[in-house]
Design a protein around this motif. Structure first.
Motif, mmCIF file in Angstrom:
data_model
loop_
_atom_site.group_PDB
_atom_site.id
_atom_site.type_symbol
_atom_site.label_atom_id
_atom_site.label_comp_id
_atom_site.label_asym_id
_atom_site.label_seq_id
_atom_site.Cartn_x
_atom_site.Cartn_y
_atom_site.Cartn_z
ATOM 1 N N LEU A 199 70.607 -4.100 -86.808
ATOM 2 C CA LEU A 199 71.957 -4.642 -86.735
ATOM 3 C C LEU A 199 72.735 -3.995 -85.595
ATOM 4 C CD1 LEU A 199 74.214 -6.382 -88.093
ATOM 5 C CD2 LEU A 199 74.817 -4.329 -89.366
ATOM 6 N N TYR B 249 71.679 -9.172 -84.022
ATOM 7 C CA TYR B 249 70.512 -8.374 -84.356
ATOM 8 C C TYR B 249 69.598 -8.280 -83.148
ATOM 9 C CZ TYR B 249 71.697 -8.747 -89.307
ATOM 10 O OH TYR B 249 72.330 -8.654 -90.514
ATOM 11 N N PRO C 137 64.482 -6.385 -87.684
ATOM 12 C CA PRO C 137 65.838 -6.480 -87.143
ATOM 13 C C PRO C 137 66.566 -5.136 -87.105
ATOM 14 C CG PRO C 137 65.827 -7.158 -89.433
ATOM 15 C CD PRO C 137 64.412 -6.784 -89.101
ATOM 16 N N GLN D 163 67.894 -13.302 -91.179
ATOM 17 C CA GLN D 163 68.758 -12.158 -91.442
ATOM 18 C C GLN D 163 70.234 -12.552 -91.374
ATOM 19 O OE1 GLN D 163 68.970 -8.602 -92.892
ATOM 20 N NE2 GLN D 163 66.997 -9.150 -92.061
ATOM 21 N N TRP E 4 65.733 -7.712 -82.395
ATOM 22 C CA TRP E 4 64.470 -7.800 -83.126
ATOM 23 C C TRP E 4 63.363 -7.201 -82.283
ATOM 24 C CZ3 TRP E 4 64.595 -10.429 -87.928
ATOM 25 C CH2 TRP E 4 65.788 -11.110 -88.200
ATOM 26 N N ASN F 101 77.710 -11.117 -86.462
ATOM 27 C CA ASN F 101 76.735 -10.062 -86.255
ATOM 28 C C ASN F 101 75.776 -10.414 -85.140
ATOM 29 O OD1 ASN F 101 77.567 -8.304 -88.272
ATOM 30 N ND2 ASN F 101 76.434 -9.449 -89.829
#
Lengths: 152, 377
Positions: free
Chosen positions: B92, B78, B90, B51, B80, B76
């Motif tokens: 964000l 994520y 994921p 991702q 999961w 970023n």
């Protein structure tokens, strides 16, 4: 990878210049070691009395590493070089083993500074010092020459 | 004593284990996170978390809630979560940073996590049910440099950060909406009487009086009263909050260390550019001393010089002697160190990963039997 990898011009762009409150080195420095540096007459008299190891300890202990004044640093460097070159090759091992670990780090800083500005026959003698200092302080001592912001 | 696994030639940027240590998540120095499952003595790739756009810089796997958090140079993070089909989904997290994220850590209670970044701040993130998203709160002041490493206090309220301005700072990471500040007794909070609001600076330490370089790794002790850190001047330092924040510093003779962790109430393991984990002891008088190296592997003897090897070596490297192997398990710098079994008060196994693409699991009990002067206390 792109074709432009050899160009490193982008690294010169200061992306932080528009940040407010940037990190500055100057507010790091509360002066730790005495800013004046070692006392030349004291060191010379110790050398004249043959107390070379005491002279070495005196210059290293009073090394003005934190000083911002290049004149003070140069004076201390010249004095330290004088002591280092005065001590004979056969005494180097004894001298280094008389130092504690922090002073070995300081010694290493002066050895490397000595390599930067060689004089007649100094580099060979400094290599001898380097060998001994390395055997005590290890590679960590050299790493600290590179890392520490308070240099010789 | 040590189990070693190779995951190819790429460096392992970072790694994290699941709860029962049957799976490991690691990043092969790119934008992907690979999840391997252990099968006997082999590892099988079961998932690829794909991702991020840029290099993954941090992975942490929350054991009890079974969630993975990853952060990367694409700014970023994520979170999961695993679906019933075994695939990872994921979510964000908006970190609101304008530089790369550098490290991430779940808090001990797993209800929030902290992300360090090059944007000179720490994002403390928690899940907001009403809006169904992860909120991030910033710790900004007085950070003015990249955050290289983070660790949580066991009370879930305090955070320690290692920084590139040669400092180690201890912050309150108390989130009002989430929890009660139930640890005013901690010696870190003595002055303030409690953890204070998010971002309160509880303590600050300089790596070295003579500068001392970047701080690469920090770790809270099992009881949370001490922190240790390693810096680029090859030094190891311990600060003790229960003794008035006294700092003990040991300048070692080795190459700089990248990571450190407490393995017992008075024992620290450090690892880094010298490719070999080392054990240090912090004794009752407050002295930090070298105990032993944990890697006692011998250099592999090359079994004679066969004609084949000789010509292969001549062909590839233009020399007959071709012995560049180090006498350690890791053949390049160790960059990551994770707890494998036990707790910080008494670690029985830990794992290391490095630039050589290897993952090694070290068993402290077996090591203690094998190494003469090794004492764990």
């Amino acid at each position: 990878m792109s074709i432009n990898t050899s160009s490193s011009a982008f690294r010169k762009i200061d992306v932080d210049q528009y940040n407010e409150d940037n990190f500055g080195d100057e507010d790091q420095g509360e002066l730790q070691s005495p800013p004046v540096g070692p006392d030349e007459s004291e060191v010379t008299s110790l050398l004249n009395q043959g107390k070379t190891i005491d002279a070495l300890k005196t210059v290293l202990r009073n090394a003005p590493l934190a000083s911002k004044n290049p004149q003070v640093k140069d004076n201390a460097f010249n004095l330290t070089m004088k002591v280092l070159l005065y001590i004979k090759g056969s005494q180097v091992e004894e001298a280094v083993s008389a130092l504690d670990r922090d002073l070995v780090d300081v010694l290493m800083k002066y050895i490397y500074r000595g390599f930067e500005t060689p004089s007649e026959g100094s580099s060979g003698h400094l290599l001898l010092w380097h060998e001994r200092a390395y055997s005590v302080g290890g590679i960590g001592s050299i790493v600290r020459v590179l890392t520490d912001s308070k240099k010789a | 004593m040590v189990e070693r696994f190779s995951f190819g030639v790429n460096p392992i940027t970072c790694h994290a284990w699941n709860k029962d240590r049957s799976q490991v998540a690691l990043s092969p120095n790119n934008h992907e996170v690979h999840i391997y499952k252990r099968e006997a003595n082999d590892w099988r790739l079961i998932n690829v978390l794909n991702q991020h756009d840029l290099r993954v810089t941090g992975i942490d796997w929350a054991p009890n809630t079974n969630r993975i958090v990853t952060c990367a140079a694409d700014r970023n993070a994520y979170v999961w979560t695993q679906g019933s089909d075994g695939n990872w989904k994921p979510t964000l997290v908006l970190l609101r940073i304008n530089r790369a994220a550098t490290c991430v850590k779940w808090s001990p209670f797993e209800n929030k996590f902290a992300v360090g970044s090059g944007a000179r701040l720490i994002s403390v993130c928690y899940f907001e049910k009403e809006n169904d998203w992860w909120v991030s709160k910033h710790i900004k002041k007085p950070i003015r440099s990249t955050v290289t490493s983070l660790d949580w206090h066991p009370n879930n309220l305090i955070l320690v950060a290692g920084l590139t301005d040669f400092k180690v700072r201890v912050f309150s990471a108390y989130i009002k909406l989430l929890e009660e500040p139930n640890d005013s007794g901690s010696p870190w909070c003595k002055k303030a009487g409690g953890p204070g609001s998010l971002g309160t600076l509880l303590a600050e330490f300089t790596n070295s009086q003579s500068g001392g370089g970047w701080v690469h790794g920090v770790s809270f002790s099992g009881d949370g009263n001490r922190i240790c850190w390693v810096g680029h001047d090859s030094s190891i330092s311990v600060a003790d909050a229960s003794r008035g924040m006294v700092v003990t510093k040991l300048r070692t003779e080795f190459l700089p260390f990248n990571t450190c962790t407490w393995v017992g109430p008075n024992s620290i393991v450090v690892a880094g550019h010298n490719c070999c984990p080392l054990l240090y002891t912090f004794d009752s008088s407050g002295q930090l001393s070298y105990s032993c190296k944990l890697d006692n592997s011998q250099k592999k003897e090359a079994g004679g010089l066969s004609a084949m090897r000789k010509f292969q070596s001549l062909d590839r490297q233009a020399r007959i002697e071709n012995d560049t192997a180090l006498e350690t398990v890791h053949q390049n710098a160790i960059t990551g160190l994770c707890l494998y079994s036990g707790s910080k008060g008494a670690i029985t196994k830990f794992s290391t990963s490095g630039i050589d693409g290897q993952l090694a699991v070290w068993d402290m009990n077996l090591l203690e039997k094998g190494i003469q002067n090794m004492r764990l206390n």
